[in-house]
Design an enzyme around this catalytic site. Sequence first.
Site, PDB file in Angstrom:
ATOM      1  N   SER A 212       8.491  50.850  49.786  1.00  0.00           N
ATOM      2  CA  SER A 212       9.576  51.772  49.494  1.00  0.00           C
ATOM      3  C   SER A 212      10.757  51.001  48.920  1.00  0.00           C
ATOM      4  CB  SER A 212       9.993  52.508  50.774  1.00  0.00           C
ATOM      5  OG  SER A 212      11.051  53.407  50.511  1.00  0.00           O
ATOM      6  N   GLY A 213      11.251  51.440  47.772  1.00  0.00           N
ATOM      7  CA  GLY A 213      12.350  50.759  47.106  1.00  0.00           C
ATOM      8  C   GLY A 213      11.904  49.730  46.099  1.00  0.00           C
ATOM      9  N   THR A 217       8.883  55.100  41.618  1.00  0.00           N
ATOM     10  CA  THR A 217       9.282  56.367  40.986  1.00  0.00           C
ATOM     11  C   THR A 217       9.785  56.145  39.575  1.00  0.00           C
ATOM     12  OG1 THR A 217       9.833  57.328  43.141  1.00  0.00           O
ATOM     13  CG2 THR A 217      10.803  58.354  41.193  1.00  0.00           C
ATOM     14  N   ASN A 260      16.230  52.868  50.561  1.00  0.00           N
ATOM     15  CA  ASN A 260      16.034  53.372  49.204  1.00  0.00           C
ATOM     16  C   ASN A 260      16.848  54.648  49.035  1.00  0.00           C
ATOM     17  OD1 ASN A 260      15.161  53.974  46.654  1.00  0.00           O
ATOM     18  ND2 ASN A 260      13.013  54.254  47.190  1.00  0.00           N
ATOM     19  N   SER A 263      14.148  57.737  47.664  1.00  0.00           N
ATOM     20  CA  SER A 263      12.823  57.526  48.231  1.00  0.00           C
ATOM     21  C   SER A 263      11.988  58.804  48.122  1.00  0.00           C
ATOM     22  CB  SER A 263      12.936  57.103  49.698  1.00  0.00           C
ATOM     23  OG  SER A 263      11.666  56.966  50.283  1.00  0.00           O
ATOM     24  N   SER A 264      10.748  58.653  47.667  1.00  0.00           N
ATOM     25  CA  SER A 264       9.830  59.789  47.592  1.00  0.00           C
ATOM     26  C   SER A 264       9.364  60.146  48.998  1.00  0.00           C
ATOM     27  CB  SER A 264       8.625  59.444  46.712  1.00  0.00           C
ATOM     28  OG  SER A 264       9.021  59.181  45.390  1.00  0.00           O
ATOM     29  N   GLY A 499       5.983  54.728  49.436  1.00  0.00           N
ATOM     30  CA  GLY A 499       5.607  53.342  49.679  1.00  0.00           C
ATOM     31  C   GLY A 499       5.497  53.016  51.160  1.00  0.00           C
ATOM     32  N   GLU A 501       6.299  51.747  54.684  1.00  0.00           N
ATOM     33  CA  GLU A 501       7.587  51.752  55.378  1.00  0.00           C
ATOM     34  C   GLU A 501       7.455  51.105  56.748  1.00  0.00           C
ATOM     35  OE1 GLU A 501       9.510  55.840  53.439  1.00  0.00           O
ATOM     36  OE2 GLU A 501       8.874  55.807  55.522  1.00  0.00           O
TER      37      GLU A 501
END
Length: 1047
Positions: A212-213, A217, A260, A263-264, A499, A501
């Site tokens: 994540s981050g 995306t 993030n 973040s998705s 992502g 985490e």
Amino acid sequence: MEIQKSHRNEPVGCSFPKTQLVRAETDPTDIQDHRDPTVIHTAHPRCLIKDFEKRPSVIHLLEHPFIKQVHGKDMAFQRQLAKLIQTQQQSGSIAKTRYERMHTKRPYVLNTSENCCLDDDLVNLEVLDEDTIIHQLQTRYADLQIYTYVGDILIALNPFQNLSIYSPQFSKLYHGVKRSSNPPHIFASADAAYQGMVTFCKDQCIIISGESGAGKTESAHLIVQHLTFLGKANNRALREKILQVNPLVEAFGNACTVINDNSSRFGKYLEMMFTPTGAVMGAKISEYLLEKSRVIKQAVGEKNFHIFYYIYAGLHHHKKLSEYRLPENKPPRYIDNETGTVMKDIITKESYRRQFAAIQHCFRIIGFSSEEVHSVYRILAGILNTGNIEFTAISSKHQTDKSEVPNGEALENASALLSIGSEELQEALTSHCVVTRGETIIRTNTVDKAADVRDAMSKALYGRLFSWIVNRINTLLQPDKNICNAESGMNVGILDIFGFENFKRNSFEQLCINIANEQIQFYFNQHIFALEQMEYQSDGIDAALVTYEDNRPLLDTFLQKPMGLLSLLDEESRFPQATDQTLVDKFEDNLRSKYFWRPKGVELCFGIQHYAGKVLYNACGFLEKNRDTLPADIVVVLRTSENKLLQQLFSSPLTKTGNLAQSRARVTAASRSLPPQLNAGRIKVDTMEMMRHPEETTNMKRQTVASYFRYSLMDLLSKMVVGQPHFVRCIKPNDDREAMKFSRERVLMQLRYTGILETVSIRRQGYSHRILFEDFVKRYYYLAFKAHENPPATRQSCTSILEKAKLDKWVLGRTKVFLKYYHVEQLNLLLREVIGRVVIMQAYTKGWLGARRYRKVKIKREKSATCIQSAWRGYDARRKYQEIRIRRDEAAVCIQSAFKGYVVRKNYIAQKNSRNHELNRTQRETSSVTSSEDPEFRANHRLSDFHESRRSTGSEKYIGRKLRKTRRRCQQPKTLNSPEDSMYYNQVNGSPDHRGTKRKPRKLGQVKLLDGEDEYYRLLSAVDSIPEEDPSSRSPLTHQEVFFATS
């Protein structure tokens, strides 16, 4: 291309992120004459360093003010630069080197092998270990070269800043060219997928993975941007719609977390659909596992979904908060945080208002109607107002756990926005119905139970609304049957999933996210390592096996039945008396795996050894989140809403993945932009039809979040395995989200658990492309055989093709050709070159045939034109001749008529004169006998003498007057102007001169013509009368007329 003696406004390098050799003239006179030495010296003095490895990259040069002056003047400066270099070469001031070639046709592409940096691909490194790879990545990151190849896999480091390397100019660079011609780029991976789809007519899949981050995306955005550029179609509106899909979906599905800002919080698989010729024709989104729990509660330092802040700021800016019943001072409970700065950020931040305008633009471009957008906003505002509903406990004689709503304002606001009754909503929140043995029992809810029902209603509203938006996008972007059939097209899938985490407190959502990442890692290992090495053994290829970390046992710990973690979670969720503590105990008793452990001293925690490291999970709330129950009373109330969209949300069935089932109705291109015509009444739902839906589960009551998650993974893998995969590994250089900061330990840890080192080894030693003999010969036989030949699919044919292509390091197995990752690209380029020559020959042949056909058609058209002209001229001549002949006949008839009239009148006058002469003579003889003194006799005698004189002297004038005017039969006589007329009239009508005769006098209208006159008019009626002429325009008699008059 390199720069020689540039002026101040001229470019000094290409505009893509690659270290270039920038040579500058060191003659001080030239420097003083052409440019300011202080500007050049302050710009980049390191450009003069002989070691080009230590020179600055072009990205550093592009950020300098000296270079920014050339923006928009590239082509003009290139022409000036080429002219300057040519002048200097002619003067002999510059020695020609191998780096001085100017590419004027493609000015930003370096096609020479000398300019290709071997360090762009980690496989080319001489020393292969972790330190070398880390050093290489760190060096490239310092030069803002964030992309690096590992064979056909792309590594992308998040720069945490905006780079100007994604413009349309760069999209043109990465369009159907050799990969080594340009520096590594995300556009190159998109182009490889696109070219593979067009060349091999096979679906492709781009898998973006990372923490994540790490920039997944944004990488997905860039890939969609480049694929849209590559698949340009005539429908420009469709391309714009596809580009607006990601921003709209991410506004509803992304949120800010502690690591993030974007973040998705859901999994997204975007399928771009192309025609067989490569033109984009539609798109489809599949969404998985939306984190609905974020709607009602967020962790410390995190926020709700972006759309709530965007809509609040936009409505506040447009002064419409009161219309949607949202407070202006205190934020709703669902978006409030512990800092209390939410309203301040909403009011002051300009970014929120810009994003709200962007969302409205996305809705409009994609094709949502204004009514639909208004309904979406009302539902979102209703969710925020629902969160403000509070409950208090009341006691009575028989019940002590009853709840009620003390303040009805929030309840009224939510009911009004959702278009339902406030009393029905309150009853559904504070009580529930239980059917036992055919009897319905109403039980009250406690305060906690009522709050859970309220939150479950909010989560269901948001989750179904999100699914409806995705389905609506799919409906508006589906391919038009009139353009191409969807089954005949090809797809390029792009996976952008949450992502890996690892927070300080990890809950049920992090467990699902990390299991999904484990599945993606397993797919990567299977495709890169396991399947490849299995084919080595089956085809008898002597290749060194690469050891890699297989996470298959860990996936079995999660997914196997009946003793997997998810199966145990579902089993415990079915027990009403189960608690989170009993769940953890069941995990400890049944999960006999080295990947599971339970820390001592912590009751509701358990640990998992993931592929990316150890993660400690807090089991508090696992059971409740997994059940995700929505009471039937809430569903019934929401189905009675007057909002048609809300009725649809809770009347449509759910799929096995937990999403709203998409309508099976299809639209055409003409109706795609029109708003949906909703029925006036309530939407009727056929329960049996819902149960027969192909994607709906058979037992909706038993479905849990874990079961939805399992089906989601199965559906996602079924889409991924269809296409040829392309991997993009996103790396997070640091945890502080700072630009130009490279943490070696952090990057090394990510490289280790993603298996980059093993990937480099297998890409160097192995053969990533394995093609059957039959497919290989069918695809590449043009390279070694003639077009009309049909070579057999044997080893000899494959060997001939490979030797003709001058490839090395290839191996032939029993049934397949084993090629390196770069061999296929070389073969495709050679094949494209051969096909290009064939196309050129076909073009010339077709041009010659077309020219010959045109000449034949032209000659034929000229002959046809001549024939048509000849026929027309003949027709026109005959028509004119006929007109002339008719006019001549008419003129002849007229002349003959006039002449015949003249002859008849002449004869008549002659006969009349002779009769009058005889009559006068008879009268004279008679009168001479009776009386010679009678006055009447003397008058008649004088009149007869007058006639005699007129016949002898005035006959020509008399005949002329007769020719000028002919009196038609039965026409009234004109005024008597001459003695002859008077005499004639008197004779015809019985004048007093004929009183002695037997004829009775007649009136003027009852004239009875004499026998001689009857004969005259009978002859005259056979021809047309001569029209009356104007006496003033009458010309004198010609010689012929005088001749006729005197004859």
